[in-house]
Scaffold this active site. Sequence first.
Site, mmCIF file in Angstrom:
data_model
loop_
_atom_site.group_PDB
_atom_site.id
_atom_site.type_symbol
_atom_site.label_atom_id
_atom_site.label_comp_id
_atom_site.label_asym_id
_atom_site.label_seq_id
_atom_site.Cartn_x
_atom_site.Cartn_y
_atom_site.Cartn_z
ATOM 1 N N LYS A 169 0.841 -1.203 0.000
ATOM 2 C CA LYS A 169 0.000 0.000 0.000
ATOM 3 C C LYS A 169 0.873 1.249 0.000
ATOM 4 O O LYS A 169 1.459 1.624 1.010
ATOM 5 C CB LYS A 169 -0.911 0.053 1.228
ATOM 6 C CG LYS A 169 -1.958 1.135 1.055
ATOM 7 C CD LYS A 169 -2.427 1.761 2.349
ATOM 8 C CE LYS A 169 -1.728 3.032 2.723
ATOM 9 N NZ LYS A 169 -1.883 4.176 1.825
ATOM 10 N N GLY A 222 6.686 5.933 8.088
ATOM 11 C CA GLY A 222 5.747 7.048 8.145
ATOM 12 C C GLY A 222 5.945 7.809 9.441
ATOM 13 O O GLY A 222 7.023 7.757 10.047
ATOM 14 N N SER A 223 4.906 8.494 9.867
ATOM 15 C CA SER A 223 5.041 9.339 11.056
ATOM 16 C C SER A 223 5.015 8.478 12.327
ATOM 17 O O SER A 223 4.484 7.359 12.335
ATOM 18 C CB SER A 223 3.897 10.346 11.094
ATOM 19 O OG SER A 223 2.677 9.654 11.194
ATOM 20 N N GLY A 227 2.699 5.239 13.241
ATOM 21 C CA GLY A 227 3.422 4.009 13.603
ATOM 22 C C GLY A 227 2.969 3.462 14.948
ATOM 23 O O GLY A 227 2.798 2.252 15.116
ATOM 24 N N GLU A 244 9.574 2.372 10.763
ATOM 25 C CA GLU A 244 10.559 3.455 10.638
ATOM 26 C C GLU A 244 9.795 4.761 10.680
ATOM 27 O O GLU A 244 8.931 5.003 9.828
ATOM 28 C CB GLU A 244 11.341 3.334 9.321
ATOM 29 C CG GLU A 244 12.358 2.221 9.322
ATOM 30 C CD GLU A 244 13.377 2.347 10.448
ATOM 31 O OE1 GLU A 244 13.606 3.461 10.956
ATOM 32 O OE2 GLU A 244 13.920 1.297 10.844
ATOM 33 N N CYS A 278 13.123 11.803 6.695
ATOM 34 C CA CYS A 278 13.102 11.510 8.137
ATOM 35 C C CYS A 278 14.498 11.675 8.724
ATOM 36 O O CYS A 278 14.644 11.833 9.929
ATOM 37 C CB CYS A 278 12.536 10.120 8.404
ATOM 38 S SG CYS A 278 13.223 8.882 7.345
ATOM 39 N N GLN A 325 0.805 19.700 3.618
ATOM 40 C CA GLN A 325 2.169 19.952 4.088
ATOM 41 C C GLN A 325 2.451 21.448 4.090
ATOM 42 O O GLN A 325 3.072 21.986 4.998
ATOM 43 C CB GLN A 325 3.183 19.260 3.164
ATOM 44 C CG GLN A 325 3.345 17.799 3.399
ATOM 45 C CD GLN A 325 3.758 17.499 4.816
ATOM 46 O OE1 GLN A 325 3.012 16.865 5.539
ATOM 47 N NE2 GLN A 325 4.921 17.973 5.235
ATOM 48 N N GLU A 375 8.905 17.165 14.667
ATOM 49 C CA GLU A 375 9.345 17.044 13.273
ATOM 50 C C GLU A 375 8.460 17.939 12.395
ATOM 51 O O GLU A 375 7.238 17.801 12.396
ATOM 52 C CB GLU A 375 9.191 15.579 12.850
ATOM 53 C CG GLU A 375 9.789 15.289 11.495
ATOM 54 C CD GLU A 375 9.712 13.809 11.146
ATOM 55 O OE1 GLU A 375 8.673 13.180 11.450
ATOM 56 O OE2 GLU A 375 10.679 13.297 10.574
HETATM 57 P P1 ADP Z 1 3.006 10.649 5.926
HETATM 58 O O1 ADP Z 1 2.117 11.799 6.282
HETATM 59 O O2 ADP Z 1 4.454 10.939 5.980
HETATM 60 O O3 ADP Z 1 2.571 9.896 4.693
HETATM 61 P P2 ADP Z 1 1.722 8.770 7.646
HETATM 62 O O4 ADP Z 1 2.274 8.129 8.857
HETATM 63 O O5 ADP Z 1 0.478 9.551 7.749
HETATM 64 O O6 ADP Z 1 2.906 9.631 7.135
HETATM 65 O O7 ADP Z 1 1.492 7.691 6.512
HETATM 66 C C1 ADP Z 1 2.414 6.689 6.153
HETATM 67 C C2 ADP Z 1 1.671 5.550 5.494
HETATM 68 O O8 ADP Z 1 0.809 4.950 6.464
HETATM 69 C C3 ADP Z 1 0.758 5.972 4.331
HETATM 70 O O9 ADP Z 1 0.782 4.987 3.323
HETATM 71 C C4 ADP Z 1 -0.585 6.059 5.007
HETATM 72 O O10 ADP Z 1 -1.660 5.929 4.106
HETATM 73 C C5 ADP Z 1 -0.520 4.874 5.955
HETATM 74 N N1 ADP Z 1 -1.488 4.950 7.069
HETATM 75 C C6 ADP Z 1 -2.021 6.049 7.637
HETATM 76 N N2 ADP Z 1 -2.887 5.708 8.613
HETATM 77 C C7 ADP Z 1 -2.896 4.355 8.687
HETATM 78 C C8 ADP Z 1 -3.576 3.388 9.503
HETATM 79 N N3 ADP Z 1 -4.427 3.751 10.454
HETATM 80 N N4 ADP Z 1 -3.329 2.075 9.281
HETATM 81 C C9 ADP Z 1 -2.439 1.694 8.349
HETATM 82 N N5 ADP Z 1 -1.781 2.541 7.545
HETATM 83 C C10 ADP Z 1 -1.986 3.859 7.704
#
Ligand code: ADP
Length: 476
Positions: A169, A222-223, A227, A244, A278, A325, A375
């Site tokens: 995904k 991701g964030s 995470g 990460e 990051c 952003q 961040e």
């Molecule tokens: P960024 O804003 O840097 O994309 P996120 O942490 O919001 O960071 O997203 C990173 C990834 O995690 C994206 O692919 C996002 O769609 C996915 N994501 C966001 N929320 C969820 C969730 N509740 N469960 C699984 N994946 C998620």
Amino acid sequence: MKANIIDGRERAGEAAPNLNPAEPSDVIGEYARATAEDTGDAIAAAARALPGWAATPPLARADVLERIGATILERTEELADLLAREEGKLLAEARGEVQRAGRTFKYFAAQVLEPSGAVFDGLIPGTSARTRQRPVGVVGVITPWNFPIAIPAWKIAPALAYGNTVVFKPAELVPGSAWELVRIAHECGLPDGVLNLVMGRGSVVGRRIVEAEEVDAITFTGSTATGRGLAAAGAGTLKRMQLEMGGKNPLLVLDDADLDTAVAAAIDGAYGSTGQRCTASSRLIVQAGIHDRFVDRMRSALDDLVVGDPRDEASRMGPVASAAQHSQVLEAIERGVRDGAELVSGGRALDREGYFIEPTLFVGGASGMWLNQEEVFGPVACVVEVSDLDEGIRVCNDTRYGLSAAVITTSATAAQRFEAEAEAGIIGVNRSSAATDLHLPFGGRKQSSFGPREQGKSAREFFTSTSTVYVAGALR
Ligand code: ADP
């Protein structure tokens, strides 16, 4: 419309436009949003494909990965243009990223044939034992928008190399690079169902993957907030997790530093990829004796830094990746001003179409202020003045994150102390905190990372499961 790819077949869905952040009126294409049901089908396809792929001879797996890597490299220009257009990083950065993705597949193609496991004498006389590394199973790969092809590559390549199947995904903002990557994998002979693409929302598609019983492991970038939610959601099925997440990475500049090296590292570390890494150096921690000279040089370097269309070779920094952003970064800048840091360069949006923000530098910030703790993920850095190495290291470590850290110094003693005491998974000496090599472990400490390191030989730890085999008596 570019469709989801489930069990080797395209499946259309609700259309979502992919927009160019440098020119939001430029629609790159329509991409299908997967539903929870589509995601369930992708997981089932990956589970069905698992026994066949896990049993595929290592050389055959290596050949497919090698071809994927070579094809990505052959198509560098086209893929880099798409990447720059959908994410907003410079063409030169996009080219580097595509090449890294291609080389990552080639690297893991070679890793397939590396020895694994170990042989032991058993404690009971006449017995022996050995360990075997076997695939973990179905791996969910969930990726962010800031490295649209390199991060998927460094998760998917080792997953496939070690015999796992994947449900992938990508981030909603950058489906284009992900779609091309999965198409290339199929064109290179990857069997149906081994790598499935489900584009769409984290709260729908991502969540379905994380909660699925049939998914054995999740690798996520991701964030930190997302995470943390994933770790909780994945606990229900006790799946293996590799997360990460964020960073608030320090670049420590000592009085004895070479000033050119310090400025080059700070400009690259803080403003490369528009600060959306990051590993970005968002805290510039500078010793008093070099502070004013460093800030003067940074100011003139930033005056010369041309912000513009990332696909124009003259640009040195592109836009941030989205409208969201853009407003978050501008709010963070306002907050820095409100909290009393002094703005010495930038601070505003550019008066033109697209999500452009001036490269922004603050001085006079306290280590504990919001701007130095959270961040921002944009072209914003803050200088914190320190009196000596002890205080410098203390301030570097004054964060809940621990991804990367760097020091600029000509002193071996200072470099050694920094290496020993910086609380970070990636440490740089006389270079920025940001650049990393594809064949070395990548990951952080504290709230930046959870689970085994990514990349290089350490990837095997996450993407394989150890079986310990005891053998007693004679076998015929
Ligand atoms: P960024 O804003 O840097 O994309 P996120 O942490 O919001 O960071 O997203 C990173 C990834 O995690 C994206 O692919 C996002 O769609 C996915 N994501 C966001 N929320 C969820 C969730 N509740 N469960 C699984 N994946 C998620």
